[in-house]
Design a protein around this motif. Structure first.
Motif, short mmCIF file in Angstrom:
data_model
loop_
_atom_site.label_atom_id
_atom_site.label_comp_id
_atom_site.label_asym_id
_atom_site.label_seq_id
_atom_site.Cartn_x
_atom_site.Cartn_y
_atom_site.Cartn_z
N LYS A 28 157.69 38.92 -39.31
CA LYS A 28 157.63 37.49 -38.97
C LYS A 28 156.20 36.97 -38.88
CE LYS A 28 161.99 37.32 -36.38
NZ LYS A 28 162.61 37.03 -35.05
N VAL A 29 155.24 37.85 -38.55
CA VAL A 29 153.87 37.36 -38.32
C VAL A 29 153.23 36.80 -39.59
CG1 VAL A 29 153.33 38.78 -36.31
CG2 VAL A 29 152.96 39.71 -38.59
N TYR A 30 153.68 37.27 -40.75
CA TYR A 30 153.12 36.74 -41.99
C TYR A 30 154.11 35.83 -42.72
CZ TYR A 30 155.42 41.07 -43.59
OH TYR A 30 156.30 42.10 -43.80
N GLY A 31 155.11 35.36 -41.99
CA GLY A 31 156.07 34.40 -42.53
C GLY A 31 155.86 33.02 -41.94
N GLU A 32 156.90 32.22 -41.99
CA GLU A 32 156.82 30.83 -41.52
C GLU A 32 157.40 30.65 -40.12
OE1 GLU A 32 155.20 28.51 -43.19
OE2 GLU A 32 154.77 30.01 -44.74
N GLU A 33 157.90 31.73 -39.51
CA GLU A 33 158.54 31.61 -38.20
C GLU A 33 157.57 31.09 -37.16
OE1 GLU A 33 158.87 34.08 -40.21
OE2 GLU A 33 161.00 34.51 -40.49
N LYS A 34 158.07 30.24 -36.26
CA LYS A 34 157.23 29.64 -35.23
C LYS A 34 157.80 29.83 -33.84
CE LYS A 34 155.33 26.13 -38.36
NZ LYS A 34 155.10 24.69 -38.61
N ASP A 35 158.71 30.82 -33.69
CA ASP A 35 159.27 31.07 -32.36
C ASP A 35 158.19 31.62 -31.44
OD1 ASP A 35 159.72 34.30 -32.19
OD2 ASP A 35 159.99 33.56 -34.23
N ALA A 36 158.43 31.54 -30.14
CA ALA A 36 157.40 31.87 -29.15
C ALA A 36 156.94 33.32 -29.25
CB ALA A 36 157.93 31.58 -27.75
N ASP A 37 157.87 34.26 -29.43
CA ASP A 37 157.49 35.67 -29.50
C ASP A 37 156.60 35.95 -30.70
OD1 ASP A 37 158.94 36.23 -27.22
OD2 ASP A 37 160.71 36.91 -28.30
N THR A 38 156.95 35.38 -31.83
CA THR A 38 156.13 35.58 -33.03
C THR A 38 154.74 35.00 -32.84
OG1 THR A 38 158.10 35.52 -34.43
CG2 THR A 38 155.99 35.16 -35.51
N GLN A 39 154.67 33.84 -32.22
CA GLN A 39 153.36 33.21 -31.98
C GLN A 39 152.48 34.08 -31.08
OE1 GLN A 39 152.64 30.87 -33.94
NE2 GLN A 39 153.57 28.90 -33.49
N VAL A 40 153.10 34.74 -30.10
CA VAL A 40 152.35 35.63 -29.21
C VAL A 40 151.75 36.79 -29.99
CG1 VAL A 40 152.62 37.32 -27.35
CG2 VAL A 40 153.57 35.03 -27.09
N ILE A 41 152.54 37.40 -30.88
CA ILE A 41 152.04 38.52 -31.67
C ILE A 41 150.95 38.07 -32.62
CG2 ILE A 41 152.67 40.38 -33.26
CD1 ILE A 41 153.88 40.74 -30.52
N ARG A 42 151.14 36.92 -33.26
CA ARG A 42 150.10 36.38 -34.17
C ARG A 42 148.79 36.18 -33.41
NH1 ARG A 42 153.85 32.16 -36.62
NH2 ARG A 42 154.65 33.12 -38.52
N LYS A 43 148.90 35.59 -32.23
CA LYS A 43 147.69 35.32 -31.45
C LYS A 43 146.98 36.62 -31.08
CE LYS A 43 146.02 32.88 -27.33
NZ LYS A 43 146.39 32.05 -26.15
N LEU A 44 147.76 37.63 -30.67
CA LEU A 44 147.17 38.93 -30.36
C LEU A 44 146.41 39.47 -31.56
CD1 LEU A 44 147.03 41.70 -28.70
CD2 LEU A 44 149.06 42.31 -30.04
N ASN A 45 147.04 39.50 -32.74
CA ASN A 45 146.40 40.03 -33.93
C ASN A 45 145.12 39.27 -34.27
OD1 ASN A 45 148.48 41.88 -34.14
ND2 ASN A 45 149.60 40.73 -35.69
N ASP A 46 145.18 37.94 -34.12
CA ASP A 46 144.00 37.12 -34.41
C ASP A 46 142.87 37.40 -33.41
OD1 ASP A 46 145.35 35.97 -36.52
OD2 ASP A 46 145.88 34.13 -35.44
N GLN A 47 143.22 37.55 -32.14
CA GLN A 47 142.21 37.82 -31.12
C GLN A 47 141.53 39.17 -31.35
OE1 GLN A 47 145.03 37.15 -27.87
NE2 GLN A 47 143.67 35.57 -27.02
#
Length: 212
Positions: free
Chosen positions: A169-188
């Motif tokens: 999901k992190v490299y897809g279009e999903e915008k649910d809260a859990d996915t956003q948390v993982i994306r933010k972690l990876n970016d940080q």
């Protein structure tokens, strides 16, 4: 959850070291008796964690999120003779099962099990100089755990965070809260100049971080 195609994952499983018998037993019992058994690290990821541990030859490991103890045992395989892995689990109902699982192995004396809130336990720990930290607990707090353990990890030590590809999901279009948390972690972590980092497409994604 495996990111890789089933046939490729089967091939990888078949071409790494065999799963020790006690881990086969834990795998089987987890799927028979525990809710959400897919949370278990499993054969291939377990061998990856064991391999990292054996390369590092750690004296001190911290694991955040024990579940049924599979990854704990894999990490403990690389500990030096007097090494210890401290592992933290929030669910006290797993205590009897965990004690039985650890007791069935040859590394049981190297495992120290803690129950309770991981943030509090980490904050209260008097230990420094962890060689490896493995974070596989509640995903919303992954970055908090990273911050809490950072100063307790030695220079050159590893912090490994599980599930960072989040079923793709992190490299897809999903915008649910859990996915956003993982994306933010990876970016940080990607932007953190204090560490070297790489994401491995192992199972649901392992973020391997080396402290400079």
């Amino acid at each position: 959850m495996d990111i890789l195609p089933h046939d490729l994952q089967t091939y990888l499983d078949d071409h790494c070291d065999e799963e020790p018998q006690w881990l086969q037993n834990i795998n089987r019992e987890t799927y028979l008796k525990v809710l959400r058994p897919h949370m278990l690290s499993g054969h291939y990821q377990g061998r990856v964690l064991s391999f990292f541990s054996k390369l590092m030859q750690p004296k001190l490991i911290l694991e955040v999120g024990t579940f049924t103890g599979y990854a704990t045992i894999c990490l403990a395989e690389g500990l030096v003779e007097d090494g210890i892995i401290h592992t933290i689990e929030v669910n006290r109902e797993l205590e009897e099962m965990l004690n039985a699982h650890f007791g069935s192995t040859n590394v049981s004396k190297k495992i120290k099990l803690h129950f309770g809130d991981a943030q509090q336990i980490i904050g209260d720990m008097p230990y420094n100089g962890f060689d490896i930290v493995f974070i596989d607990a509640d995903k919303k707090n992954n970055y908090t755990y990273f911050q809490l353990v950072f100063d307790k990890v030695r220079s050159g030590g590893l912090i490994i965070i599980d599930n960072v590809l989040w079923k793709g999901k992190v490299y897809g279009e999903e915008k649910d809260a859990d996915t956003q948390v993982i994306r933010k972690l990876n970016d940080q972590i990607a932007a953190d100049t204090r560490v070297e980092k790489i994401i491995l497409p192992v199972r649901d994604g392992l973020l391997v971080i080396r402290k400079k």
